[in-house]
Write a protein that holds these residues in place. Structure first.
Motif, mmCIF file in Angstrom:
data_model
loop_
_atom_site.group_PDB
_atom_site.id
_atom_site.type_symbol
_atom_site.label_atom_id
_atom_site.label_comp_id
_atom_site.label_asym_id
_atom_site.label_seq_id
_atom_site.Cartn_x
_atom_site.Cartn_y
_atom_site.Cartn_z
ATOM 1 N N GLN A 53 46.368 17.713 -11.834
ATOM 2 C CA GLN A 53 44.987 17.792 -11.348
ATOM 3 C C GLN A 53 44.835 18.930 -10.331
ATOM 4 O OE1 GLN A 53 42.296 16.001 -12.279
ATOM 5 N NE2 GLN A 53 43.364 14.654 -13.703
ATOM 6 N N ARG A 54 45.764 19.026 -9.385
ATOM 7 C CA ARG A 54 45.611 19.972 -8.276
ATOM 8 C C ARG A 54 45.763 21.416 -8.728
ATOM 9 N NH1 ARG A 54 48.502 19.525 -2.262
ATOM 10 N NH2 ARG A 54 47.585 21.445 -1.416
ATOM 11 N N ARG A 55 46.572 21.669 -9.770
ATOM 12 C CA ARG A 55 46.786 23.058 -10.166
ATOM 13 C C ARG A 55 45.517 23.687 -10.741
ATOM 14 N NH1 ARG A 55 50.648 22.654 -15.615
ATOM 15 N NH2 ARG A 55 49.099 21.697 -16.988
ATOM 16 N N ILE A 61 53.247 22.840 -4.938
ATOM 17 C CA ILE A 61 52.903 21.496 -5.423
ATOM 18 C C ILE A 61 53.997 21.062 -6.392
ATOM 19 C CG2 ILE A 61 50.442 21.655 -4.983
ATOM 20 C CD1 ILE A 61 49.993 22.391 -7.902
ATOM 21 N N SER A 109 42.725 23.644 -9.102
ATOM 22 C CA SER A 109 41.917 24.079 -7.963
ATOM 23 C C SER A 109 42.095 25.573 -7.703
ATOM 24 C CB SER A 109 42.312 23.307 -6.701
ATOM 25 O OG SER A 109 41.657 23.838 -5.564
ATOM 26 N N GLY A 151 42.792 22.417 -0.138
ATOM 27 C CA GLY A 151 43.344 21.632 -1.237
ATOM 28 C C GLY A 151 43.886 22.441 -2.389
ATOM 29 N N SER A 203 54.210 15.038 -4.786
ATOM 30 C CA SER A 203 53.296 14.028 -5.326
ATOM 31 C C SER A 203 53.824 13.605 -6.687
ATOM 32 C CB SER A 203 51.884 14.613 -5.472
ATOM 33 O OG SER A 203 51.865 15.640 -6.464
ATOM 34 N N THR A 209 49.158 14.119 -10.239
ATOM 35 C CA THR A 209 48.460 14.806 -9.155
ATOM 36 C C THR A 209 48.683 16.311 -9.228
ATOM 37 O OG1 THR A 209 48.637 12.852 -7.728
ATOM 38 C CG2 THR A 209 48.223 14.959 -6.641
ATOM 39 N N TRP A 260 46.611 25.599 -3.913
ATOM 40 C CA TRP A 260 48.064 25.661 -4.078
ATOM 41 C C TRP A 260 48.511 27.118 -4.174
ATOM 42 C CZ3 TRP A 260 49.738 28.038 -8.620
ATOM 43 C CH2 TRP A 260 48.745 28.219 -9.609
#
Length: 527
Positions: free
Chosen positions: A410-412, A372, A414, A421, A403, A407, A423
């Motif tokens: 936010q995604r890290r 990501i 998960s 979704g 991205s 983003t 990483w």
């Protein structure tokens, strides 16, 4: 996005028409500061995230009980003082009189207790403290006690930490679940967040808080008198370096936090612009791997990547060819910090051949590696591109997930698999001073699910961190710290990518620029 891609069209950008700007009444410019931050401010809660841009925002809005001066010595800030009793197991902290939040309510001991308890859930230093807290006790409106099961020798250092510090907010906000962001920005700091004017990706506005009571001492890092001289500060988010450079040269902004290295000579040639390295300890670039999901739940796969990394490739990609501004650092203690003990060449041989052999023996079975990576952050985006190319050469199945930086933040968080979704790898940078000992640095801690993104789990690492904390002398502390960094690099908790210094750039008519660990707004004036 590669570093050179950021520079495409730079000449055209510098010749472009001026940015549209609102008209101001005569004299308004002297009370307005325009600042281009390092990245978009997408997350507002500085307790919820470790993003540096959010930490910088936190210093505008919030204040702390203690601050660290330029020698990293704790000094009272919101606190009037403290008393220690019961062989170091009882701390009573007294607030200064007349402290007020931006919503007009007084700062109370109950607000401090709630804020510290929430911070202790998120911060690695705070988690060490929380292990020995028996009780948080509100005594009255201005006094509270921290009662411990054993003496905590670095209490003031914890309360005064400069990166992700324990910012104080109203009890009603501090009661928010620590895994969620607080719903509004209300602090007692020198500037008030103008929520109605906030546009993520474009603009952040702060207004001077008339009720702020600065200390009488001169400012020193995040301690001392935080006197704001500008009535209004506007952050203009300008991810394109050419646009930011043009805006600074034309006087459309006053201060550009992180100019791209390749544009520094042009800025240096302009007599109306000053450049300054305000934090000579510099920053570390790092790669963080997800230990919960394949393929990096396999330590042998992680080790293969570590062996392949050539830090010079990363530094040249992000910081350019001026080697006076960067250096390699094959250690998880930054150069110039107390526990740096030399380069770990045996763990980071910078050999693609050795890495390929290690990967072949690791059991890697072609699992997808999702990197990501931000396209709007020149100090970080190229790190991901170098890693993507390196892993492809290594023979791994790589997917770049490009991205914006918001983003990525936010995604890290998960913990899902990549097909849901999640990483595999992200990159970031952080202050060397903020990663300089076992209590401060998330890079070496093995807290597992309670730890930083990547979630390395190591009881041995946590034992060494506590050995450092409670060591009876400096020699014992150093022994534990050196062993901890070695263990963390062996297990690939984090991969260091190099160390660099940033020259910030600002209009020559600004005075009072302060050295330290963040771009502080207090003390600045227009000549």
């Amino acid at each position: 996005m590669k570093r050179r891609t950021f520079l495409k069209g730079a000449a055209a950008g510098l010749m472009a028409p001026a940015l549209a700007a609102p008209a101001f009444a005569q004299g308004a410019k002297s009370t307005l500061l325009k600042f281009a931050p390092q990245a978009n401010l997408s997350a507002l809660d500085p307790i919820w995230t470790t993003a540096t841009v959010t930490n910088n925002h936190g210093y505008y809005v919030f204040d702390t009980l203690y601050g660290a001066d330029m020698d990293f010595k704790p000094q009272p800030q919101m606190a009037e003082g403290h008393e220690v009793a019961n062989d170091g197991k009882t701390w009573r902290i007294t607030l200064r009189e007349g402290l007020t939040f931006h919503d007009g309510t007084p700062v109370r001991a109950a607000d401090c207790v709630a804020s510290l308890k929430r911070w202790c859930q998120r911060d690695s230093y705070g988690q060490l403290l929380a292990k020995v807290v028996e009780n948080w006790q509100v005594v009255d409106e201005r006094n509270f006690e921290i009662r411990l099961t054993r003496a905590f020798p670095t209490m003031l250092d914890a309360l005064a930490k400069v990166d992700s510090p324990p910012f104080i907010m109203p009890e009603r906000l501090a009661a928010t679940d620590a895994a969620k962001q607080v719903p509004e920005m209300v602090g007692s700091g020198p500037y008030r967040f103008a929520a109605s004017e906030y546009v993520s990706g474009s603009r952040v506005v702060y207004e001077k808080f008339a009720g702020y009571k600065p200390r009488a001492e001169p400012p020193s890092r995040n301690a001392g008198g935080k006197t704001g001289h500008f009535e209004r500060i506007e952050w203009q988010v300008l991810p394109d370096p050419a646009t930011a450079a043009a805006a600074l040269m034309k006087g459309e902004i006053d201060w550009w936090e992180r100019p791209l290295t390749d544009l520094q000579p042009m800025l240096a040639a302009n007599p109306e612009i000053k450049r300054e390295a305000t934090d000579m300890s510099g920053r570390m670039a790092i790669m963080r791997l997800n230990h919960l999901q394949a393929p990096f739940d396999n330590p042998k796969v992680r080790a293969a990547v570590r062996m392949a990394v050539n830090q010079e490739d990363y530094m040249r990609a992000t910081q350019g060819d001026d080697t006076s501004l960067w250096q390699t650092c094959r250690s998880l203690w930054p150069r110039g910090t107390p526990y740096y003990a030399g380069e770990q060449e045996d763990l980071m041989p910078q050999s693609l051949d050795k890495a390929k052999a290690a990967l072949a023996a690791s059991g890697y079975n072609g699992e997808k590696v999702v990197v990501i990576n931000p396209t709007d952050f020149p100090d970080i985006g190229p790190l991901g591109q170098v890693t993507g190319e390196l892993l492809q050469r290594l023979g791994m199945n790589v997917q770049m997930a490009d991205s914006d930086w918001g983003t990525v933040i936010q995604r890290r968080g998960s913990r899902e698999s990549v097909d849901k979704g999640g990483w595999s790898i992200f990159h970031t940078t952080g202050p060397a001073s903020g990663w300089s000992n076992p209590a401060l640095s998330v890079l070496v801690r093995g807290q597992g699910a309670k730890g930083w993104f990547g979630w390395w789990d190591s009881a041995g690492a946590e034992k060494l961190a506590e050995e450092w904390l409670y060591a009876s002398d400096e020699a014992g502390q150093k022994k534990a710290a050196v062993a901890l960094a070695r263990l963390a690099l062996e297990n690939v908790a984090t991969i260091p990518l190099g160390q660099f210094v940033i020259r910030t750039a600002y209009r020559a008519n600004l005075t009072g620029m302060l050295p330290g660990s963040a771009p502080y707004p207090w003390g600045l004036r227009r000549a």
